[in-house]
Write a protein that holds these residues in place. Structure first.
Motif, short mmCIF file in Angstrom:
data_model
loop_
_atom_site.label_atom_id
_atom_site.label_comp_id
_atom_site.label_asym_id
_atom_site.label_seq_id
_atom_site.Cartn_x
_atom_site.Cartn_y
_atom_site.Cartn_z
N ALA A 14 56.59 65.72 -61.45
CA ALA A 14 58.49 66.03 -62.00
C ALA A 14 58.64 66.31 -60.45
O ALA A 14 59.73 65.38 -60.28
N PHE A 15 58.45 67.04 -59.80
CA PHE A 15 58.64 67.73 -58.37
C PHE A 15 59.37 66.38 -58.09
O PHE A 15 59.81 66.02 -57.10
N ASP A 16 57.70 66.10 -57.48
CA ASP A 16 57.66 64.33 -56.72
C ASP A 16 59.01 63.33 -56.76
O ASP A 16 59.11 62.99 -55.87
N LEU A 17 58.60 62.91 -57.90
CA LEU A 17 59.63 62.29 -58.63
C LEU A 17 61.77 62.68 -57.94
O LEU A 17 62.01 61.89 -57.41
N ALA A 18 61.56 64.00 -58.57
CA ALA A 18 62.99 64.36 -58.61
C ALA A 18 63.29 64.36 -56.84
O ALA A 18 64.17 64.30 -56.43
N VAL A 19 62.08 64.55 -55.53
CA VAL A 19 62.47 64.70 -54.67
C VAL A 19 62.20 63.40 -53.67
O VAL A 19 62.94 62.88 -53.56
N GLY A 20 61.96 62.39 -54.33
CA GLY A 20 62.03 60.79 -53.96
C GLY A 20 63.07 60.24 -55.02
O GLY A 20 63.78 60.04 -53.84
N VAL A 21 63.56 60.82 -55.86
CA VAL A 21 64.85 60.22 -56.14
C VAL A 21 66.18 60.41 -55.35
O VAL A 21 67.51 59.69 -55.10
N ILE A 22 65.86 62.08 -54.76
CA ILE A 22 67.45 63.05 -53.78
C ILE A 22 66.82 61.94 -52.71
O ILE A 22 67.78 61.91 -52.03
N ILE A 23 65.10 62.07 -51.60
CA ILE A 23 65.68 60.90 -50.78
C ILE A 23 65.79 59.31 -50.95
O ILE A 23 65.87 59.06 -49.58
#
Length: 152
Positions: A14-23
């Motif tokens: 979930a954190f990886d996904l959030a970081v990916g969306v922001i980046i």
């Protein structure tokens, strides 16, 4: 239910996904600027000082011409939009298409590199200290046995 939600959020995915969306959002802004501010102006100059933003079809003017009414053509996309005309902005679409191609190519290269890194074999794990000690003892015993057999 709250506990399950907390476990889901705390998981790395979930954190990886959030970081990916922001980046990804930040990267999208960079690519939009690259295409609109760096690539399209020279292409426009090479094509005779064309501004791709001003490539549009003014449907309101076409309708007025077809009906024989008064025609109020606008010189630019912004002027036509401000006048409330119905517009097909194919110049903006071309710019967005170039954005998509650049983002797609960069993501392709990124995924290709990640896959290449995943295929590299993992280094052999370090041999534990006790195994090294046992090997040393075994080798010493083998040498002692060889020495004893040559004396006999």
């Amino acid at each position: 239910m709250l506990r399950e939600f907390r476990e889901f959020i705390v998981k790395g995915n979930a954190f990886d996904l959030a970081v990916g969306v922001i980046i990804g959002a930040a990267f999208g802004g960079i690519v939009t600027s690259l295409v609109g501010d760096i690539l399209m102006p020279p292409i426009g100059v090479l094509m005779g000082d064309l501004n791709f933003t001003d490539y549009f079809v003014d449907l309101t003017v076409l309708k007025a011409k077809a009906l024989g009414g008064p025609v109020d053509p606008q010189a630019s996309y912004d002027a036509a939009k401000h006048a409330g005309h119905a517009i097909i902005a194919y110049g903006k679409f071309l710019t967005a298409l170039i954005n998509l191609l650049i983002v797609g190519f960069v993501i392709f290269i990124l995924v290709k590199q990640v896959n290449r890194l995943k295929r590299t074999p993992a280094p052999e794990p370090k041999t534990p200290e006790d195994v090294l000690l046992l090997r040393e003892i075994r080798d010493l015993l083998a040498k002692e046995k060889d020495r004893a057999s040559t004396l006999a």
